[in-house]
Design an enzyme around this catalytic site. Structure first.
Site, PDB file in Angstrom:
ATOM      1  N   LYS A   1      64.370  18.880  49.784  1.00 50.88           N
ATOM      2  CA  LYS A   1      65.576  18.151  49.388  1.00 50.88           C
ATOM      3  C   LYS A   1      65.442  16.639  49.549  1.00 50.88           C
ATOM      4  O   LYS A   1      66.085  15.880  48.825  1.00 50.88           O
ATOM      5  CB  LYS A   1      66.785  18.659  50.179  1.00 50.88           C
ATOM      6  CG  LYS A   1      67.204  20.077  49.831  1.00 50.88           C
ATOM      7  CD  LYS A   1      68.448  20.483  50.602  1.00 50.88           C
ATOM      8  CE  LYS A   1      68.883  21.897  50.262  1.00 50.88           C
ATOM      9  NZ  LYS A   1      70.133  22.274  50.967  1.00 50.88           N
TER      10      LYS A   1
ATOM     11  N   GLY B   1      69.433  18.362  59.786  1.00 52.41           N
ATOM     12  CA  GLY B   1      68.629  18.214  58.577  1.00 52.41           C
ATOM     13  C   GLY B   1      69.433  17.806  57.355  1.00 52.41           C
ATOM     14  O   GLY B   1      70.562  17.293  57.462  1.00 52.41           O
TER      15      GLY B   1
END
Length: 272
Positions: A64, A128
């Site tokens: 990502k 995260g």
């Protein structure tokens, strides 16, 4: 034939193929959607050989943030949280990054009757990319204060920077005292399955709302303990369905069949 896929590592467990394929079938689209095992190191080579048949990519961990360096354009949310979970192939092969995790979380919390202005104090478990998206979702709900409990101290600066861009105060605490965050109005757990198990015996009486991003296995031990104390739980499946529905709309330009996708996800989980 138009093509799409979900990229990540590990990827075999992903529900995205079931959700997207069900959506394409419902919309009468002759599209394919695959799960592709792809590490951060392999991502550039994969992107470089995509041909015009490719319409979009779903991006999951650990890609990502890595994918940002390979985008030609991006949605504002991507800049805010520094994470993209969707790449749409635009005219000329341009790669446009989007973050559908943020609105997906807002929608999933909405399913649990959490509306803008309802959240005074919230907790995020984990540090995260999904945790950064959770901060943006909570900001969209006009949350007044968020505490993030992290396992990695090096995540703190990035999380504070996201909070600053959102104009929302963010406090960082150690995972060792994460039980203190269970008293919040809303708790968003972004940690992998099993990591939050030690908190099960510390869930308070009359807890608030829990959004646990894990969807397999479900319910998680934390979600089950939350429900047993009459707390409201928003499931990882709801988050996955809502963010995937927005991906379908971005990639196809058509309204996503949310109920069809939800049923397909539930059926796939039940068959495992």
């Amino acid at each position: 034939m138009n093509r799409a896929a979900v990229l990540g590592s590990p990827i075999a467990h992903s529900l995205s193929p079931a959700l997207h394929r069900a959506a394409y079938a419902s919309l009468g689209l002759d599209w394919t959607y695959e799960a592709v095992e792809c590490t951060a190191e392999a991502l550039p080579a994969f992107l470089d050989v995509l041909d015009p048949s490719w319409r979009g990519l779903s991006i999951t961990m650990p890609l990502k943030q890595v994918v940002l360096a390979h985008l030609d354009a991006r949605d504002d949310l991507v800049d805010v949280v520094q994470a993209a979970n969707t790449v749409v192939m635009a005219e000329g092969g341009r790669r446009v990054g989007w973050n559908t995790d943020v609105p997906g979380m807002v929608d999933a919390l909405g399913e649990a009757d959490v509306a803008a202005g309802d959240v005074g104090f919230a907790t995020v478990m984990g540090g995260g990319a999904t945790a950064r998206s959770a901060l943006a979702a909570l900001a969209a709900l006009h949350c007044q204060q968020v505490t993030v409990f992290v396992r990695r101290p090096d995540a703190a600066d990035e999380l504070r920077a996201v909070g600053a861009r959102l104009g929302m105060p963010v406090t960082i605490e150690s995972w060792a005292i994460a039980e203190q965050g269970l008293l919040a109005d809303v708790v968003v757990s972004t940690v992998p399955s099993g990591v939050a198990d030690r908190l099960v015996g510390m869930v308070p009486e009359a807890p608030g709302v829990l959004l646990d991003v894990v969807y397999d296995p479900w319910p998680t031990s934390l979600a089950l303990a939350w429900q047993q104390l009459s707390g409201t739980v928003a499931s990882g499946l709801e988050l996955l369905v809502h963010q995937a529905a927005r991906q379908v709309e971005l990639m196809t330009g058509r309204p996503a069949p949310l109920a069809v996708m939800r049923a397909a996800g539930a059926a796939e989980l039940a068959s495992r």
